[in-house]
Design an enzyme around this catalytic site. Structure first.
Site, mmCIF file in Angstrom:
data_model
loop_
_atom_site.group_PDB
_atom_site.id
_atom_site.type_symbol
_atom_site.label_atom_id
_atom_site.label_comp_id
_atom_site.label_asym_id
_atom_site.label_seq_id
_atom_site.Cartn_x
_atom_site.Cartn_y
_atom_site.Cartn_z
ATOM 1 N N HIS A 270 -83.110 102.388 -39.916
ATOM 2 C CA HIS A 270 -82.254 102.683 -38.757
ATOM 3 C C HIS A 270 -81.397 103.920 -39.038
ATOM 4 O O HIS A 270 -81.203 104.758 -38.160
ATOM 5 C CB HIS A 270 -81.307 101.505 -38.466
ATOM 6 C CG HIS A 270 -81.975 100.254 -37.992
ATOM 7 N ND1 HIS A 270 -81.813 99.045 -38.609
ATOM 8 C CD2 HIS A 270 -82.800 100.023 -36.930
ATOM 9 C CE1 HIS A 270 -82.505 98.110 -37.961
ATOM 10 N NE2 HIS A 270 -83.114 98.672 -36.945
ATOM 11 N N LYS B 107 -82.964 86.898 -29.856
ATOM 12 C CA LYS B 107 -82.996 86.509 -31.268
ATOM 13 C C LYS B 107 -81.771 85.654 -31.601
ATOM 14 O O LYS B 107 -80.808 85.635 -30.849
ATOM 15 C CB LYS B 107 -82.990 87.759 -32.141
ATOM 16 C CG LYS B 107 -84.159 88.676 -31.853
ATOM 17 C CD LYS B 107 -84.063 89.976 -32.628
ATOM 18 C CE LYS B 107 -85.287 90.833 -32.396
ATOM 19 N NZ LYS B 107 -85.205 92.140 -33.066
ATOM 20 N N ARG C 91 -92.043 103.165 -35.647
ATOM 21 C CA ARG C 91 -92.478 103.155 -37.051
ATOM 22 C C ARG C 91 -93.985 103.172 -37.188
ATOM 23 O O ARG C 91 -94.532 103.749 -38.108
ATOM 24 C CB ARG C 91 -91.920 101.922 -37.770
ATOM 25 C CG ARG C 91 -90.423 101.964 -37.984
ATOM 26 C CD ARG C 91 -89.882 100.589 -38.204
ATOM 27 N NE ARG C 91 -90.145 99.757 -37.024
ATOM 28 C CZ ARG C 91 -90.029 98.450 -36.980
ATOM 29 N NH1 ARG C 91 -89.688 97.790 -38.052
ATOM 30 N NH2 ARG C 91 -90.260 97.786 -35.871
ATOM 31 N N SER D 24 -85.559 94.219 -40.110
ATOM 32 C CA SER D 24 -84.402 93.410 -40.502
ATOM 33 C C SER D 24 -84.809 92.004 -40.944
ATOM 34 O O SER D 24 -84.188 91.424 -41.832
ATOM 35 C CB SER D 24 -83.411 93.337 -39.351
ATOM 36 O OG SER D 24 -83.022 94.630 -38.987
HETATM 37 N N1 COA Z 1 -86.209 101.032 -39.406
HETATM 38 C C1 COA Z 1 -86.305 99.757 -39.765
HETATM 39 N N2 COA Z 1 -86.462 98.759 -38.889
HETATM 40 C C2 COA Z 1 -86.513 99.087 -37.593
HETATM 41 C C3 COA Z 1 -86.425 100.403 -37.151
HETATM 42 C C4 COA Z 1 -86.276 101.408 -38.123
HETATM 43 N N3 COA Z 1 -86.166 102.682 -37.799
HETATM 44 N N4 COA Z 1 -86.519 100.411 -35.803
HETATM 45 C C5 COA Z 1 -86.660 99.139 -35.431
HETATM 46 N N5 COA Z 1 -86.658 98.336 -36.515
HETATM 47 C C6 COA Z 1 -86.847 96.896 -36.542
HETATM 48 C C7 COA Z 1 -85.563 96.153 -36.407
HETATM 49 O O1 COA Z 1 -84.999 95.887 -37.664
HETATM 50 C C8 COA Z 1 -86.022 94.897 -35.711
HETATM 51 O O2 COA Z 1 -86.504 93.992 -36.671
HETATM 52 P P1 COA Z 1 -86.450 92.428 -36.450
HETATM 53 O O3 COA Z 1 -87.316 92.144 -35.257
HETATM 54 O O4 COA Z 1 -86.986 91.921 -37.713
HETATM 55 O O5 COA Z 1 -85.012 92.074 -36.201
HETATM 56 C C9 COA Z 1 -87.195 95.362 -34.853
HETATM 57 O O6 COA Z 1 -87.651 96.527 -35.454
HETATM 58 C C10 COA Z 1 -86.840 95.754 -33.456
HETATM 59 O O7 COA Z 1 -85.505 95.545 -33.247
HETATM 60 P P2 COA Z 1 -84.413 96.512 -32.652
HETATM 61 O O8 COA Z 1 -84.700 97.933 -32.849
HETATM 62 O O9 COA Z 1 -83.108 95.996 -33.109
HETATM 63 O O10 COA Z 1 -84.612 96.276 -31.182
HETATM 64 P P3 COA Z 1 -84.623 94.945 -30.471
HETATM 65 O O11 COA Z 1 -86.023 94.822 -29.995
HETATM 66 O O12 COA Z 1 -84.083 93.806 -31.200
HETATM 67 O O13 COA Z 1 -83.583 95.321 -29.342
HETATM 68 C C11 COA Z 1 -82.874 95.965 -27.184
HETATM 69 C C12 COA Z 1 -84.030 95.663 -28.129
HETATM 70 C C13 COA Z 1 -81.590 95.306 -27.550
HETATM 71 C C14 COA Z 1 -82.691 97.466 -27.156
HETATM 72 C C15 COA Z 1 -83.388 95.455 -25.805
HETATM 73 O O14 COA Z 1 -83.681 94.091 -25.931
HETATM 74 C C16 COA Z 1 -82.389 95.658 -24.710
HETATM 75 O O15 COA Z 1 -82.253 96.739 -24.207
HETATM 76 N N6 COA Z 1 -81.663 94.583 -24.340
HETATM 77 C C17 COA Z 1 -80.656 94.615 -23.315
HETATM 78 C C18 COA Z 1 -81.164 93.955 -22.054
HETATM 79 C C19 COA Z 1 -82.025 94.894 -21.253
HETATM 80 O O16 COA Z 1 -81.602 95.923 -20.796
HETATM 81 N N7 COA Z 1 -83.286 94.480 -21.076
HETATM 82 C C20 COA Z 1 -84.270 95.231 -20.353
HETATM 83 C C21 COA Z 1 -85.065 96.102 -21.263
HETATM 84 S S1 COA Z 1 -86.337 96.927 -20.395
#
Ligand code: COA
Length: 167
Positions: A18, A42, A91, A128
């Site tokens: 990140h 989550k 990624r 994560s």
């Molecule tokens: N390096 C390491 N890990 C990474 C990474 C990077 N550069 N980029 C993503 N990841 C990992 C994260 O650690 C996470 O791992 P996990 O699943 O083991 O926890 C996974 O990839 C993706 O997670 P993250 O990037 O935190 O995104 P998310 O999918 O959890 O979050 C939101 C998505 C919060 C942005 C999305 O759900 C959202 O916008 N929610 C608000 C409600 C909304 O507007 N919804 C409509 C969307 S169209």
């Protein structure tokens, strides 16, 4: 006009992958707001406050990066902040389908652009969940997360590890 980008995520916890994305974004935009999602599907290990605290500590070296949290729709938050873009890390191909759907949906509801940044390939395997799992068994996560995160993971899992030793 300042070009503001939002970098949203669960960040449970923030990893070096990140941070790589944050650094790249900070070079492209005038201001980057890293924002922790409160209402994801989550069940996070860390509270929102703990996640924000860790991220703040880690990004204080970047002058144009702020940390916040949000509830509700990401596009509403982005609009409120006057953001011109949403940042997401890509990624591997496996990230693509989900990210593509989110980017298109966000554009449909608010006409906001998603900018995909590719972190260094050494972080391709990182997420994560893996970090939490290794830390929960007392494994070494120092290559994957910053010091403060390593410390907070140790504190979180101290009691469970003691329990395991007793069993
Ligand atoms: N390096 C390491 N890990 C990474 C990474 C990077 N550069 N980029 C993503 N990841 C990992 C994260 O650690 C996470 O791992 P996990 O699943 O083991 O926890 C996974 O990839 C993706 O997670 P993250 O990037 O935190 O995104 P998310 O999918 O959890 O979050 C939101 C998505 C919060 C942005 C999305 O759900 C959202 O916008 N929610 C608000 C409600 C909304 O507007 N919804 C409509 C969307 S169209």
């Amino acid at each position: 006009m300042k070009r503001i980008a939002i970098y949203p995520g669960t960040f449970d916890p923030i990893t070096n992958g990140h941070i790589d994305v944050i650094e790249r974004a900070s070079r492209l935009f005038d201001k980057v707001i890293v924002t922790v999602a409160k209402n994801v599907a989550k069940t996070p290990l860390f509270t929102v406050e703990e996640r924000v605290k860790m991220i703040k500590e880690v990004v204080k070296k970047f002058e144009n990066v702020e940390v916040d949290s949000f509830d509700g729709l990401l596009v509403d938050y982005a609009r409120m902040k006057g953001a011109v873009a949403i940042i997401r890390g890509l990624r591997a191909v496996s990230d693509f389908e989900y990210e593509f759907q989110m980017a298109l949906m966000n554009r449909k509801i608010c006409d906001i652009t998603t900018v995909f940044l590719v972190p260094h390939e050494k972080y391709t395997y990182l997420n994560s969940t893996i970090v939490r799992e290794i830390a929960s068994f007392g494994g070494d996560v120092s290559n994957f997360v910053p010091k403060i995160v390593e410390k907070m993971l140790k504190e979180k899992f101290k009691s469970t590890q003691n329990l395991r030793r007793k069993v």
